[in-house]
Design an enzyme around this catalytic site. Structure first.
Site, PDB file in Angstrom:
ATOM      1  N   CYS A 171       0.838  -1.201   0.000  1.00  0.00           N
ATOM      2  CA  CYS A 171       0.000   0.000   0.000  1.00  0.00           C
ATOM      3  C   CYS A 171       0.868   1.244   0.000  1.00  0.00           C
ATOM      4  O   CYS A 171       2.089   1.167   0.101  1.00  0.00           O
ATOM      5  CB  CYS A 171      -0.923   0.015   1.207  1.00  0.00           C
ATOM      6  SG  CYS A 171      -0.019   0.234   2.746  1.00  0.00           S
TER       7      CYS A 171
ATOM      8  N   CYS B 279       3.138   1.610   3.037  1.00  0.00           N
ATOM      9  CA  CYS B 279       4.386   0.834   3.021  1.00  0.00           C
ATOM     10  C   CYS B 279       5.464   1.629   2.285  1.00  0.00           C
ATOM     11  O   CYS B 279       6.600   1.720   2.739  1.00  0.00           O
ATOM     12  CB  CYS B 279       4.202  -0.499   2.303  1.00  0.00           C
ATOM     13  SG  CYS B 279       2.874  -1.500   2.940  1.00  0.00           S
TER      14      CYS B 279
ATOM     15  N   ASP C 165      -2.815 -34.933  -7.479  1.00  0.00           N
ATOM     16  CA  ASP C 165      -2.186 -35.287  -6.214  1.00  0.00           C
ATOM     17  C   ASP C 165      -3.306 -35.192  -5.171  1.00  0.00           C
ATOM     18  O   ASP C 165      -4.340 -34.599  -5.431  1.00  0.00           O
ATOM     19  CB  ASP C 165      -1.065 -34.273  -5.939  1.00  0.00           C
ATOM     20  CG  ASP C 165      -0.578 -34.358  -4.513  1.00  0.00           C
ATOM     21  OD1 ASP C 165      -0.252 -35.472  -4.087  1.00  0.00           O
ATOM     22  OD2 ASP C 165      -0.528 -33.317  -3.837  1.00  0.00           O
TER      23      ASP C 165
ATOM     24  N   ASP D 247       0.774 -29.979  -5.753  1.00  0.00           N
ATOM     25  CA  ASP D 247       1.253 -28.809  -5.018  1.00  0.00           C
ATOM     26  C   ASP D 247       2.598 -29.031  -4.346  1.00  0.00           C
ATOM     27  O   ASP D 247       3.348 -28.106  -4.156  1.00  0.00           O
ATOM     28  CB  ASP D 247       0.227 -28.405  -3.957  1.00  0.00           C
ATOM     29  CG  ASP D 247       0.193 -29.382  -2.815  1.00  0.00           C
ATOM     30  OD1 ASP D 247       0.219 -30.593  -3.094  1.00  0.00           O
ATOM     31  OD2 ASP D 247       0.161 -28.948  -1.657  1.00  0.00           O
TER      32      ASP D 247
ATOM     33  N   ASP E 183       5.582 -33.468  -5.961  1.00  0.00           N
ATOM     34  CA  ASP E 183       4.874 -33.430  -7.243  1.00  0.00           C
ATOM     35  C   ASP E 183       5.666 -32.681  -8.305  1.00  0.00           C
ATOM     36  O   ASP E 183       5.354 -32.776  -9.484  1.00  0.00           O
ATOM     37  CB  ASP E 183       3.524 -32.715  -7.087  1.00  0.00           C
ATOM     38  CG  ASP E 183       2.644 -33.388  -6.070  1.00  0.00           C
ATOM     39  OD1 ASP E 183       2.601 -34.632  -6.081  1.00  0.00           O
ATOM     40  OD2 ASP E 183       2.027 -32.680  -5.266  1.00  0.00           O
TER      41      ASP E 183
END
Lengths: 753, 47
Positions: A32, A35, A438, A624, A628
């Site tokens: 933002c 920041c 998976d 994930d 995998d």
């Protein structure tokens, strides 16, 4: 993951102009205006700093300072003190710089070509509408004045690539383009000097402009894919705490760690090495490596691997494999191996170019010799006609056919919370005929959820939540999450002690309470009372009967519908997991997947996918975990949820946000529609050529005909690609949640846990 | 004809100014951080 502070940022600083030092840091949490302001003002407040700038798009901070007055680590510490975590940016950013420079070159070439095309077209329109002799000559000269420098500048990307192809003795699409543009300009200049009637300056420049639009879109897509990859890479820079002989702990870069060293790993951190536990006990989350959803209790003498997560206890680990020899490194090597085989895929546009370029040259040459023969050696007429053929056949529409569709498709996917890494992946996704899933973290959410009992004892849950607050174990987090969700305040528990690998004990209103495994609570031999796909945790208050909580790794809410929908599309679905066979079988039964295989190792998964590839199947792998990643990389196309491990996201072609699997269907729909549109665009371009080329060969392609034909075909192709956007109806209905809605539940559950 | 001699250069000049402005913006990095530019307007103590 606490990683900053372990890296020596001084190594990353480079000397800049005027004796200053420059440093680039990635701060992923910039999101933002606040920041930006906080980081920049904090850095500028330092007297040595000469410039500090936050780039919000790339989440990076660039700063330069007077070299002799401060060190890089000081600034890193200042940013961290604001509560941001810092990732070092890998030194090998040269390819990124190259990408940026090329993007800029294409954009300025496009601007110049656009300017020239617009102005020359104005002049040409007056010539076509019958400007008298002197005016016509003036306008031709003006056009030449604009066109020649513009072509010399904007044509460079094409000339360079054509020259490179020529040196390698091959033909590419840029060859006929360069030839057409240069010849058209040369011939038009000759005509202008002669006071002739027809010049092709407008066609030449417009051709460059349309082609540059296509090139720029294509480049943007590739550059975005590159930067996504390099961001993930920079996240893996790590270091470890090495225990010195005196007992002190020293931050050491991971590359300097050798076999035999002892490394300390605190709770809730990633294990940075492969090794054997010297002292301590804990629970290790191995889900990323194996797909196994329950954390494993580990004790002295157990082997742990890099990439797993230490949850509860402190561990001293003796390193058994040095950097680059770990299990993780071997998985990454397998991934890279698989990537190289995938690079052999030839994109549709390249196939088209291979057929197109020789054909264009052939037809132009035939026209030249044909007219030379027919007109008894009038080489001027023959050359003019041949150049007209080159201009007419030039692949304006063809150059736009693929990039425009892919850019529109990327936009549609993005609005549905799907990030596409490169255009070729979209083409491959449209071809898939088998889907391999998976289990843990893909079909399921990968975090255990408390199965609510029919009757919930609120006091028991409050006590359990009070104990669970003190633990990082996923099951403890699930209990506190459920308590928070039901607005049950956690009971205050005193003297809580966690025994890693077993459970917690403490005292509630002077009654001893215990939360953990059945053995921990009852000291009876381990005997699980839960169904095989569930986990249990027991609570014992004083001497009362043990209360049991049951957990399940919950399926994603739409998993069943998505699997059924894929099967309806005649895509056979398989489930390959590293988890326990009965847990996998239970999920497969629930979802109606007949073909389920478990427990399979990383290598077995990858070779299963490769085997399917070799038997001619085109596999979409959805996964994930780290285990995998090689399978994702070897599959024809691959997708990963955004919650996946770094390796999983790096290996996958597409990454989708949120807790639902519907994006898989959307992506498949969009890919198929995009492919259809690309094919339509190719036929449009072909149809245009079928009409225009005979005209040009016969010598009827006046500059006016060329200009109208070229721009109308390009506009037609672009408009056709935009239909993908209008047509987003069915996919929209399937999802009925945008990316924002899809992300929200995910985020809230995380923060509650 | 005299009109043209005057008007065509003027038209070209105006176009060229636009082009130059765009190229200047590109070279000086105005397109480097489009998200950040949108956010920075909210910070009032920018120097």
């Amino acid at each position: 993951m606490p990683q900053s502070g372990e890296v020596d940022f001084a190594d990353l600083a480079r000397p800049g102009p005027g004796g200053a030092m420059q440093l680039e840091l990635m701060v992923p949490e910039i999101h933002c205006a606040g920041c930006i302001a906080r980081i920049e003002s904090t850095l500028r407040a330092h007297p040595a700093v000469t410039a500090a700038r936050v780039n919000m798009s790339s989440k990076r901070v660039t700063l330069s300072w007077l070299a002799d007055q401060a060190t890089a680590n000081e600034f890193a510490a200042r940013i961290e003190a604001l509560g941001f975590s810092i990732q070092p940016v890998e030194a090998g950013g040269s390819s990124e710089d190259h990408d940026k420079a090329r993007g800029r070159e294409l954009l300025s070439a496009m601007a110049i070509a656009g300017f020239a095309a617009g102005n020359i077209m104005l002049l040409s329109v007056s010539v076509w509408s019958g400007a008298p002799d002197a005016t016509r000559a003036l306008f031709h000269w003006l056009s030449a004045l604009i066109a020649i420098p513009a072509v010399a500048y904007a044509g460079r990307p094409f000339f360079r690539s054509a020259w490179a192809a020529l040196k390698a003795r091959s033909l590419n699409m840029d060859m006929p383009i360069s030839l057409a543009v240069v010849l058209a300009c040369g011939m038009s200049f000759y005509e202008t000097a002669r006071g002739g009637q027809h010049t092709y300056f407008d066609a030449a420049v417009m051709l460059l402009f349309f082609l540059l639009v296509g090139r720029y879109l294509d480049h943007q897509m590739r550059a975005r894919a590159h930067s996504a990859l390099s961001q993930l890479k920079s996240l893996t820079a790590k270091s470890a705490l090495v225990v010195q002989p005196g007992g002190t702990r020293l931050n050491t870069p991971i590359a300097d760690i050798t076999t035999g060293m002892t490394v300390f790993v605190g709770p809730d951190t990633q294990v940075p090495v492969d090794g054997v536990i010297l002292s301590g006990s804990s629970d290790i989350d191995v889900s990323a490596m194996t797909g196994e959803s329950i954390p494993q209790p580990v004790f002295e003498g157990a082997t742990v691997h890099e990439g797993t997560i230490n949850l509860t206890g402190e561990l001293d680990i003796q390193v058994s494999a040095s950097y680059g020899d770990t299990l993780l490194a071997s998985i990454v090597a397998m991934m890279e191996q698989a990537e190289t085989t995938k690079a052999r895929y030839v994109r549709l546009a390249d196939i088209a170019a291979r057929i197109y370029a020789p054909m264009v040259h052939g037809i132009a040459a035939l026209t030249f010799f044909g007219w030379l023969w027919a007109s008894n050696g009038d080489w001027h007429l023959a050359l003019v006609t041949a150049i007209a053929v080159l201009i007419i056949t030039c692949p304006c529409a063809l150059g736009l056919a693929v990039p425009v569709v892919q850019t529109v498709a990327t936009g549609v996917l993005f609005r549905n919370g799907i990030l596409l890494k490169d255009g070729a992946a979209l083409e491959r996704l449209a071809q898939v005929d088998t889907v391999v899933f998976d289990k843990t973290g893909t079909l399921t959410l990968g975090r255990p959820q408390l199965v609510p009992p029919a009757v919930m004892d609120i006091d028991q849950l409050a006590i359990a939540a009070g104990l669970a607050l003190h633990s990082n174990h996923p099951l403890s987090r699930a209990i506190t999450a459920l308590a928070a969700q039901r607005n049950i305040p956690a009971a205050p528990i005193d003297e809580v002690v966690e025994q890693p690998g077993a459970g917690l004990h403490g005292s509630y209103r002077n009654t001893p309470v215990r939360l953990g495994s059945r053995t921990w609570c009852t000291s009876e031999p381990a005997k699980c009372h839960a169904p095989p796909h569930q986990l249990e945790i027991c609570l014992k208050v004083g001497n009362a009967k043990v209360h049991t909580f049951r957990f399940e790794d919950e399926l994603r809410s739409d998993a069943k519908d998505v699997v059924a929908d894929l099967q309806r599309r005649n895509l056979p679905v398989a489930l390959v997991s590293g988890d326990r066979p009965h847990a996998v079988a239970h999920v497969a039964r629930t979802l109606g997947i007949a073909n389920h295989l478990a427990p399979w190792s990383t290598e077995a998964k990858a070779s299963y996918v490769t085997g399917l590839n070799n038997s001619g199947r085109k596999v979409l792998m959805v996964g994930d975990g780290l285990n995998d990643a090689p399978a994702l990389a070897s599959a024809h196309a691959s997708m990963a949820p955004s919650s996946a491990t770094d390796a999983g996201r790096t290996a996958a072609d597409l990454v989708f946000l949120g807790d639902r699997l519907t994006p898989i269907l959307i992506a498949h729909d969009v890919a198929k529609r995009a492919r259809r549109l690309v094919m339509q665009n190719f036929s449009l371009a072909l149809g245009y050529n079928l009409i225009a080329v005979p005209l040009a060969v016969c010598g009827y392609a006046s500059p006016l005909v060329a200009a109208v034909a070229m721009s109308s075909s390009s506009l037609l192709v672009t408009a056709n690609a935009l239909r993908l956007r209008l047509h987003a109806g069915p996919a929209g209905k399937l999802s009925n949640t945008g990316p924002a809605a899809a992300v929200a539940p995910h985020d809230t559950s995380r923060s509650a846990a | 004809m005299t009109n043209l001699l005057l008007l065509v250069p003027i038209a070209l000049l105006l176009g060229a100014i636009g082009l130059a402005a765009f190229i200047w913006a590109l070279r000086s990095g105005q397109f480097e951080d489009l998200d950040g530019a949108a956010m920075r307007i909210l910070n009032d103590d920018e120097d």
